[in-house]
Design an enzyme around this catalytic site. Structure first.
Site, PDB file in Angstrom:
ATOM      1  N   VAL A   1       1.010  -1.099   0.096  1.00  0.00           N
ATOM      2  CA  VAL A   1      -0.020  -0.006  -0.017  1.00  0.00           C
ATOM      3  C   VAL A   1       0.955   1.170  -0.024  1.00  0.00           C
ATOM      4  O   VAL A   1       1.051   1.920   1.034  1.00  0.00           O
ATOM      5  CB  VAL A   1      -1.099  -0.010   1.003  1.00  0.00           C
ATOM      6  CG1 VAL A   1      -1.971   1.109   1.111  1.00  0.00           C
ATOM      7  CG2 VAL A   1      -1.815  -1.335   1.402  1.00  0.00           C
ATOM      8  N   PRO A   2       1.581   1.522  -1.120  1.00  0.00           N
ATOM      9  CA  PRO A   2       2.540   2.689  -1.219  1.00  0.00           C
ATOM     10  C   PRO A   2       1.536   3.886  -1.150  1.00  0.00           C
ATOM     11  O   PRO A   2       0.243   4.124  -1.709  1.00  0.00           O
ATOM     12  CB  PRO A   2       3.154   2.531  -2.621  1.00  0.00           C
ATOM     13  CG  PRO A   2       2.480   1.499  -3.445  1.00  0.00           C
ATOM     14  CD  PRO A   2       1.698   0.709  -2.285  1.00  0.00           C
ATOM     15  N   HIS A   3       2.027   5.131  -0.487  1.00  0.00           N
ATOM     16  CA  HIS A   3       1.167   6.201  -0.516  1.00  0.00           C
ATOM     17  C   HIS A   3       2.128   7.294  -0.005  1.00  0.00           C
ATOM     18  O   HIS A   3       3.288   7.409   0.483  1.00  0.00           O
ATOM     19  CB  HIS A   3       0.182   6.309   0.796  1.00  0.00           C
ATOM     20  CG  HIS A   3       0.609   5.835   1.902  1.00  0.00           C
ATOM     21  ND1 HIS A   3       1.072   4.397   2.268  1.00  0.00           N
ATOM     22  CD2 HIS A   3       1.008   6.437   3.071  1.00  0.00           C
ATOM     23  CE1 HIS A   3       1.356   4.237   3.607  1.00  0.00           C
ATOM     24  NE2 HIS A   3       1.560   5.578   4.088  1.00  0.00           N
ATOM     25  N   GLY A   4       1.905   8.511  -0.857  1.00  0.00           N
ATOM     26  CA  GLY A   4       2.607   9.577  -0.768  1.00  0.00           C
ATOM     27  C   GLY A   4       1.753  10.873  -0.746  1.00  0.00           C
ATOM     28  O   GLY A   4       0.666  11.014  -1.518  1.00  0.00           O
TER      29      GLY A   4
END
Length: 155
Positions: free
Chosen positions: A65-68
């Protein structure tokens, strides 16, 4: 319905070509650009890499769950990628990642970001959800299934 507003069939790739984490970031950011053309690709990828440098977002059981946070995105937008062969992601369990849920968040939406992550994790805690999503052959099927799960789990 939170997840149904964040993800779109246009930002779902059921046959990811990427073989590693950085390639996945670029491939999924490109899908988000299809719905938010003003998005700065470089800034988005850098925001994802910066967050990832703190700790892997490859959680468990083949899920990441990559998030930025970046000011080049409007609100919160997500992309989903499915890889049958698996991605070298440097996940916490050292297993390849098969299902990626990417989120890009504007700075004003930090609180909503936490609500979205919470909703997503509730859906993904059910192993049945993951298996059913992995079996889908089209972006629309993935989207409809995710929306159905969200409706079912949050009655």
């Amino acid at each position: 319905m939170v997840l149904g507003q964040v993800f779109s069939p246009k930002t779902i790739i059921v046959n990811l070509e990427s073989e590693d984490k950085d390639e996945v970031f670029e491939e999924l950011v490109d899908s988000i650009i299809s719905v938010q053309p003003q998005l700065n690709r470089t800034a988005a990828v850098e925001a994802l890499q910066e967050r990832e440098s703190k700790m892997s977002t490859g959680i468990v059981h083949g899920i990441a769950v990559p998030h930025g946070i970046t000011d080049s995105v409007n609100g919160v937008v997500g992309a989903i990628g499915i890889s049958q062969k698996g991605i070298d992601y440097d996940a916490l369990d050292n297993a390849p990642v098969h299902l990626v849920f990417m989120l890009l968040i504007s700075p004003e939406e930090r609180e909503k970001h936490l609500q979205i992550l919470s909703s997503l994790l509730k859906v993904l805690q059910n192993p049945n959800s993951v298996n059913l999503l992995m079996e889908k052959k089209s972006a629309k099927e993935v989207y409809d299934t995710l929306c159905a799960f969200e409706t079912e789990f949050f009655k």
